[in-house]
Design an enzyme around this catalytic site. Sequence first.
Site, PDB file in Angstrom:
ATOM      1  N   CYS A 192       3.114 -26.211 -22.608  1.00 24.90           N
ATOM      2  CA  CYS A 192       4.039 -26.639 -21.555  1.00 24.90           C
ATOM      3  C   CYS A 192       3.270 -27.371 -20.455  1.00 24.90           C
ATOM      4  CB  CYS A 192       4.799 -25.454 -20.976  1.00 24.90           C
ATOM      5  SG  CYS A 192       3.769 -24.299 -20.049  1.00 24.90           S
ATOM      6  N   CYS A 201      15.904   0.773  11.953  1.00 25.10           N
ATOM      7  CA  CYS A 201      17.029  -0.156  11.868  1.00 25.10           C
ATOM      8  C   CYS A 201      16.788  -1.352  12.795  1.00 25.10           C
ATOM      9  CB  CYS A 201      18.309   0.570  12.235  1.00 25.10           C
ATOM     10  SG  CYS A 201      19.753  -0.437  11.966  1.00 25.10           S
ATOM     11  N   CYS A 208      -3.338 -26.386 -11.940  1.00 27.86           N
ATOM     12  CA  CYS A 208      -4.778 -26.408 -11.680  1.00 27.86           C
ATOM     13  C   CYS A 208      -5.199 -27.759 -11.094  1.00 27.86           C
ATOM     14  CB  CYS A 208      -5.549 -26.133 -12.963  1.00 27.86           C
ATOM     15  SG  CYS A 208      -7.337 -26.096 -12.724  1.00 27.86           S
ATOM     16  N   CYS A 259       1.477 -19.328 -16.273  1.00 32.42           N
ATOM     17  CA  CYS A 259       1.737 -19.377 -17.720  1.00 32.42           C
ATOM     18  C   CYS A 259       2.975 -18.562 -18.108  1.00 32.42           C
ATOM     19  CB  CYS A 259       0.530 -18.853 -18.492  1.00 32.42           C
ATOM     20  SG  CYS A 259       0.774 -18.922 -20.281  1.00 32.42           S
ATOM     21  N   CYS A 317      -0.027 -24.916 -16.628  1.00 36.95           N
ATOM     22  CA  CYS A 317      -1.352 -24.536 -16.122  1.00 36.95           C
ATOM     23  C   CYS A 317      -2.125 -25.782 -15.719  1.00 36.95           C
ATOM     24  CB  CYS A 317      -2.127 -23.724 -17.158  1.00 36.95           C
ATOM     25  SG  CYS A 317      -2.348 -24.582 -18.741  1.00 36.95           S
ATOM     26  N   ASN A 324      15.504   7.829  11.952  1.00 39.99           N
ATOM     27  CA  ASN A 324      15.599   6.390  11.687  1.00 39.99           C
ATOM     28  C   ASN A 324      15.012   5.620  12.864  1.00 39.99           C
ATOM     29  OD1 ASN A 324      16.357   3.747  11.358  1.00 39.99           O
ATOM     30  ND2 ASN A 324      18.394   4.203  10.567  1.00 39.99           N
ATOM     31  N   CYS A 351      -0.457 -20.623 -27.164  1.00 41.36           N
ATOM     32  CA  CYS A 351      -0.106 -21.620 -26.150  1.00 41.36           C
ATOM     33  C   CYS A 351       1.012 -22.523 -26.671  1.00 41.36           C
ATOM     34  CB  CYS A 351      -1.335 -22.470 -25.822  1.00 41.36           C
ATOM     35  SG  CYS A 351      -0.993 -23.852 -24.723  1.00 41.36           S
ATOM     36  N   ASN A 386      11.418   0.550   6.271  1.00 39.99           N
ATOM     37  CA  ASN A 386      12.792   0.171   6.562  1.00 39.99           C
ATOM     38  C   ASN A 386      12.909  -1.338   6.296  1.00 39.99           C
ATOM     39  OD1 ASN A 386      15.447  -0.032   7.778  1.00 39.99           O
ATOM     40  ND2 ASN A 386      14.972   1.884   8.837  1.00 39.99           N
TER      41      ASN A 386
END
Lengths: 424, 460
Positions: free
Chosen positions: B349, B136, B356, B412, B352, B133, B346, B201
């Site tokens: 909503c 840590c 953009c 999307c 996009c 180890n 589509c 880790n």
Amino acid sequence: MPEWRDPLAEIFPPLSDHEAAVEAHRCLYCFDAPCTHACPTHIDVPKFIKKIATGNLLGSARTILESNLVGATCARVCPVQELCEGACVLNADEKPIAIGRLQRYAMDSLQTDLFSPGEPTGMKIAVVGSGPASLSCAGELARMGHAPTIFERRALPGGLSTYGIITLREPKEVAINEAQMIARLGVQMVYGVEVEDFTELLESFDAVFLGVGLGSTPELQIPGEESIEDGLAFIERSKVEREQLHVGRKVVVIGAGNTAIDCATIAKRLGAASVKMVYRRSEQEMTAYAHEYEFIKKEGVEFEFLTQPVGVISDQGQLKGLLCSKMQLGEPDSSGRRTAIKAPGSSFIIEADQIIKAIGQKKLHSDVRTVNGFIEVNEEFETSIVGIFAGGDCIRSRGTASTVMAAQDGKLAAKAIDRRLRGQ
Amino acid sequence: MKPDLRIDFAGIRSPNPFWLASAPPTNSGRQIHRAFEEGWGGAVWKTIGPPVLNVSNRYGAWHYGDQRMVGLNNVELISDRPLDVNLREIAEVKRAWPDRALIVSAMVESTPDAWREIVHQIEDTGADGIELNYGCPHGMSERGMGSAVGQVPEYCEQITGWVKSVAHVPVIVKLTPNITNIVGPARAALAGGADAISLINTINSITGVDLDTFEISPSIGGMGGHGGYAGPAVKPIALNMLAAVASDELIRGAHLPVSGMGGVSTWRDAAEFILLGANSVQVCTTVMHYGYRIIEDLVDGLSNWMACKGIPSIEEFRGRSLGRLSAFQDLDLSFSAVARIDTATCIKCNLCYIACNDTAHQCIDLVGPSGDLVKPGFDVRSSGRIDAIDKRAQPVVREGDCVGCRLCFNVCPVRNCIKMVETPSREATTWSDLATQRPEVTQNWEAMKRYRDERGIRIH
């Protein structure tokens, strides 16, 4: 023993914090969202929902109230399927966001007053009625610094929200609290005063807004009508005078609109053995919302379509039944719905010990110009008399009247009044 | 045919490539018994070493949106159970489960004697291997162990050398990600004679601050500090480090096995680690979230995927995507793709559109129902479901202006709605080509402009 629950108690429980968070996170936060467009008051829905998601409930409630001062009522009574939720883009692939219930969650969380009165203008406006249109108008006017006075003929504020919406959908306390919040903006409330002459108000006020709604249920003009109860009065008793409310065993409700459905719901839930709704046209012509019709069928209410009441049957003062005629559909009328014509020789009796009518509301007789009983207003919500404005059900001559449309009328009328008073 | 999930990791055999990482899920014999009953292929015992004392409130989590524990950090130390108890239980588990891989993680004071002793003690248990180890990041590093070793390649090599000089079982060196370039310590481990490498880790982190008390989370009596970060959120970092190590010419040349870990939650994640060269995959946070039972779908899902792809064994696809790894200067600059929105799926909503237009290259338009370009917004007198739906504009990519950045594709919410469509490309060119053949283009904006004009590259 299971806890007693009032059969008329609000049907949807409030969303828990967890439910609200899950639902709020499901919202996509659409840009230029269709739910906002669909809302007649154009509440920025994604904005208030994302504020719930971020734990900014104060901001969420403010977002709602900025667009709609009666947002707490609308959260409960709006036909969301026809408005915001019906337009939600998630209808395509999953179920829409529970916008109404989230709005109620945000409004229920509100413990403080968010708005304060504007810089005083010294202008006084009389507002007649205290339903959603009047409250919305008076509240907006107060925010602009004007001094509105509401004249309400009854003892409680809220109009139909308080007296006419069944408790299942909105307990009267919600409507009363909402009115009180608006009153604290500096709206003077005068109860128990029925204004007869609107024009006279112009002598002591700079402008008048009429949010008077519509009247009681009109007459059927059939023999024995005096023993038929008024549907709105029936609902009113269920909300504010429950102990005065009598429900029969065999109840007949005349009409098939949303009010008729509310009456049938109360009767059924308060123990009527049978509830029949009588409507002279068919299922297709019903004016009730589709979701209300689905609801009432599940409540176990029966329908008698194409049935016209023609008389009341009584025996020694005891109501025995409703005499009806069967109808058939004819040509479409001016509203586009097919008219019903009596089928000859088809009389029959529906047994009843209580008959309630809910067939619309009486129209207004007024000193302002009305068309078919509705007050005529222009684009600025001004009536035929300069300085008198109007909004809400009393101007809605076409389409479905609703609380949220009344709220928008009140808001837009307040802006128009403000423009007028500032001489713009 | 059912794919063969067995692996041979530097001589350590395991019925499947899934091992529990050295962490709280491998704290005791009873736990590992249960894990093996559920089907885990192996386990790396929680690090044993010198005495420690733990604190309360050890875990801080980052929850994103509705998802709990996207990231989990901890300030738990190595095993706080007495060494002899751990050693006895390790021996019992190995006796009971001879077919599983049982590896013991260790961390001791940085002296040859301390390491010799712990190696002998571990080998006496019958364990299959030792994991050093070196990673840590809290508590132990302040005592000169853990990441204090992993961050200094010279120490890494020296200690690995001490261990290798006495060990008979395979020695795995576990690397810390809290370093500028992980290839350095990996090569040091190789130079020290390591039989294998494991990574990553946990990452140094503070998960948050309480907005009521202003305490750092997790708060230990009002105070807090950095802890080791793990969970789904670290997966991309782990994949990058794995790829860097697995593709390093020295590590590859030595055929050094690599055990990959860091945010593995599903069989899909595991397949990706294997495609980038991992011989075995270690899992922790998702087990801490849902329990050992998740091994069922790790095995089932990977097996079904391999069967669908006609892949008979782990070794068959291991490292297959390393050939797809490229430095930026060797990427084909002439490759071009544009976004295309499928109007049938589509849901409008417009995420996009806003992404953009605000933050990318302003090449998505809103087209109204009548086919005209429209601006966002609506007539305030219009309302209702029908109007809102019927009058809603459709986002459409103006392909001529699209630079193919792929932001809309990522934003999307609808599966397969936005596609990146390859467009005819120019003659292939890389930055390296330009730097050697036309160095002025890489140094002078005027020359760059001429080059663009020449090739028809338009920037807007």
